[in-house]
Design an enzyme around this catalytic site. Structure first.
Site, mmCIF file in Angstrom:
data_model
loop_
_atom_site.group_PDB
_atom_site.id
_atom_site.type_symbol
_atom_site.label_atom_id
_atom_site.label_comp_id
_atom_site.label_asym_id
_atom_site.label_seq_id
_atom_site.Cartn_x
_atom_site.Cartn_y
_atom_site.Cartn_z
ATOM 1 N N ASN A 113 39.867 48.355 44.488
ATOM 2 C CA ASN A 113 39.260 47.071 44.009
ATOM 3 C C ASN A 113 37.798 47.324 43.796
ATOM 4 O O ASN A 113 37.008 48.055 43.885
ATOM 5 C CB ASN A 113 39.549 46.098 45.298
ATOM 6 C CG ASN A 113 39.446 44.500 44.605
ATOM 7 O OD1 ASN A 113 40.006 44.351 43.481
ATOM 8 N ND2 ASN A 113 38.732 43.674 45.092
ATOM 9 N N ARG A 172 39.861 52.155 30.418
ATOM 10 C CA ARG A 172 39.460 52.148 31.874
ATOM 11 C C ARG A 172 40.475 52.836 32.923
ATOM 12 O O ARG A 172 41.662 52.559 32.681
ATOM 13 C CB ARG A 172 39.248 50.689 32.239
ATOM 14 C CG ARG A 172 38.105 50.076 31.683
ATOM 15 C CD ARG A 172 37.837 48.650 31.999
ATOM 16 N NE ARG A 172 37.043 48.553 33.288
ATOM 17 C CZ ARG A 172 36.992 47.562 33.981
ATOM 18 N NH1 ARG A 172 37.544 46.282 33.756
ATOM 19 N NH2 ARG A 172 36.092 47.840 35.009
ATOM 20 N N ASP A 199 42.811 46.427 42.073
ATOM 21 C CA ASP A 199 43.229 47.181 40.761
ATOM 22 C C ASP A 199 44.053 48.399 40.858
ATOM 23 O O ASP A 199 44.757 48.546 39.868
ATOM 24 C CB ASP A 199 41.797 47.699 40.307
ATOM 25 C CG ASP A 199 40.838 46.566 39.870
ATOM 26 O OD1 ASP A 199 40.351 46.124 40.963
ATOM 27 O OD2 ASP A 199 40.962 46.317 38.564
ATOM 28 N N ARG A 230 38.266 41.469 31.382
ATOM 29 C CA ARG A 230 38.141 42.434 32.618
ATOM 30 C C ARG A 230 39.137 41.680 33.468
ATOM 31 O O ARG A 230 39.452 40.466 33.464
ATOM 32 C CB ARG A 230 36.832 42.571 32.988
ATOM 33 C CG ARG A 230 35.564 41.595 33.004
ATOM 34 C CD ARG A 230 35.804 40.205 33.717
ATOM 35 N NE ARG A 230 36.219 40.566 35.295
ATOM 36 C CZ ARG A 230 36.922 39.825 35.895
ATOM 37 N NH1 ARG A 230 37.402 38.468 35.453
ATOM 38 N NH2 ARG A 230 37.407 40.022 37.454
ATOM 39 N N GLY A 231 39.420 42.474 34.512
ATOM 40 C CA GLY A 231 40.404 41.843 35.642
ATOM 41 C C GLY A 231 41.658 42.650 35.531
ATOM 42 O O GLY A 231 42.142 42.690 34.443
ATOM 43 N N ALA A 232 42.212 43.236 36.385
ATOM 44 C CA ALA A 232 43.267 44.181 36.299
ATOM 45 C C ALA A 232 44.455 43.583 35.568
ATOM 46 O O ALA A 232 44.886 44.098 34.524
ATOM 47 C CB ALA A 232 43.688 44.607 37.675
HETATM 48 C C1 LIG Z 1 42.935 39.984 39.521
HETATM 49 S S1 LIG Z 1 42.327 41.331 40.239
HETATM 50 C C2 LIG Z 1 40.606 41.371 39.191
HETATM 51 C C3 LIG Z 1 40.173 42.824 39.702
HETATM 52 O O1 LIG Z 1 39.419 43.350 38.586
HETATM 53 C C4 LIG Z 1 38.049 43.220 39.019
HETATM 54 O O2 LIG Z 1 37.406 44.440 38.466
HETATM 55 P P1 LIG Z 1 36.750 44.288 36.748
HETATM 56 O O3 LIG Z 1 35.835 42.958 36.703
HETATM 57 O O4 LIG Z 1 35.911 45.687 36.947
HETATM 58 O O5 LIG Z 1 38.061 44.316 35.756
HETATM 59 C C5 LIG Z 1 37.970 43.151 40.281
HETATM 60 O O6 LIG Z 1 38.318 44.543 40.852
HETATM 61 C C6 LIG Z 1 38.891 42.506 40.777
HETATM 62 O O7 LIG Z 1 39.221 42.438 41.904
#
Ligand SMILES: CSC[C@H]1O[C@H](OP(=O)(O)O)[C@H](O)[C@@H]1O
Length: 351
Positions: free
Chosen positions: A255, A96, A245, A54-56
């Site tokens: 985000n 996603r 994101d 996860r993480g953009a």
């Molecule tokens: C480096 S930006 C990561 C960004 O993604 C996260 O969402 P998720 O954990 O659901 O993929 C979150 O919005 C972070 O700021």
């Protein structure tokens, strides 16, 4: 954790022969470091959907590298191979909806497929895609390292910086975005403590940001998401820095859910609110935050905590995984191209 700090951790890797995608399964952290070895597009898609990765930026890298690993299962007939690639792009694009990096990565790989020199064998096309995917990941890592140089001077020489969710090596190709800026500031000698929002319901802050900072020896205190305002009111927060994101054309930012709350509190308490993101998160095609699709995740992420149901049977839940922060609440955007006020960033998107 291997001997290296988590800063240089690469959570998404491709085997040297390109046949296997190695993913650090973030659902097991911080208790265990489990790696997934994937070579099938459906398995890669499910790993993204279930937040194993996860993480953009990280999901963009997983899609690019995962396409290469999956392609060894595709037909050796050139036409069928290309068709399988296009179907894989469509499947990955359905995982996603909010992080534009996923679609940026798929577009990069689709472009590599289209630009493949005519007459290549399937092995040749696959090699072309492999090189394109590695370039994509290296560009993302370089963007994180460069934005850290741009952003570090903005943080206080001494003080406490609030962050939300996880924006470190785990969320990217390595090093991190917002957490990468904090890492560089700490390495430059700034005396910083980090306040990490636990970030309900998936706890990316409590589980992942804390894990990364502990391994890096950067002081961190976890707080429940409802504590930030009180600590700001006490003067215990000198800056806030988050990831993104998707950044719309007018500078609105999607985000992790709870970011908007932090931004409003920062404005009320006159605390700088920074957004750190690579240019692959900027989306000129989306005019404003109102058009950004917000992922609604499984309501059990809210009902369950550590696998145990915390809520009475028969009650509902909402679970938007992201929110939108209006551009006017952002002090500055930190990117690999430099630091920009919202209006300047929008103008850059027009150029
Ligand atoms: C480096 S930006 C990561 C960004 O993604 C996260 O969402 P998720 O954990 O659901 O993929 C979150 O919005 C972070 O700021």
């Amino acid at each position: 954790m291997t001997s290296e700090s988590s800063a240089m951790l690469r959570p998404v890797k491709l085997s040297p022969d390109g046949r296997v995608l190695h993913l650090l399964d973030q659902r097991s952290l911080p208790e265990r470091e489990d790696w997934l070895d994937l070579d099938d597009v459906e398995a890669v898609a499910e790993a993204i959907e279930k937040l194993a990765v996860r993480g953009a930026p990280a999901i963009g890298c997983a899609a690019a590298l995962g396409l290469v690993a999956s392609s060894w299962r595709f037909s050796d007939d050139a036409g069928m191979f290309r068709e399988s690639c296009l179907m894989a792009f469509e499947r990955l694009a359905r995982t996603r909806p909010t992080a534009v990096n996923l679609f940026h990565a798929i577009g990069h790989m689709r472009g590599a497929l289209v630009e493949c020199p005519a007459g290549l064998t399937v092995a040749g096309v696959r090699g072309h895609l492999h090189a394109a995917a590695l370039r994509y990941v290296d560009d993302e890592l370089r963007a994180c390292l460069t934005m850290a140089d741009h952003g570090a001077p903005l943080l206080p020489d001494v003080g406490t910086v609030l962050t939300h969710c996880n924006t470190g090596a785990l969320a990217t190709a390595g090093w991190g975005t917002a957490l990468g800026v904090i890492r560089r500031a700490h390495a430059n000698g700034k005396k910083l403590r980090v306040l990490a929002d636990e970030t309900r319901p998936v706890l990316q802050g409590a589980r992942l940001t804390a894990w990364e900072l502990r391994h890096d020896g950067i002081p961190v205190d976890i707080i429940a998401d409802n504590m930030a305002g009180a600590l700001m009111a006490r003067g215990e927060v000198q800056a806030a820095i988050v990831g993104a994101d998707r950044i719309a054309r007018n500078g609105d930012v999607a985000n992790k859910i709870g970011t908007y709350t932090v931004a409003v509190l920062c404005r009320y308490h006159q605390i700088p609110f920074y957004v750190a993101a690579p240019w692959s998160t900027v989306d000129p095609a989306t005019a404003s935050g109102a058009e950004i699709p917000i992922e609604e995740r499984d309501h059990n992420e809210v009902h369950l905590h550590g696998g145990r149901r915390m809520t009475p049977a028969g009650v509902g839940a909402r679970n938007p995984a992201f929110d939108v922060t209006p551009a006017e609440l952002v002090t500055a955007f930190i990117t690999e191209r430099g630091v920009f006020r919202p209006a300047t960033l929008s103008a850059l998107m027009d150029s």
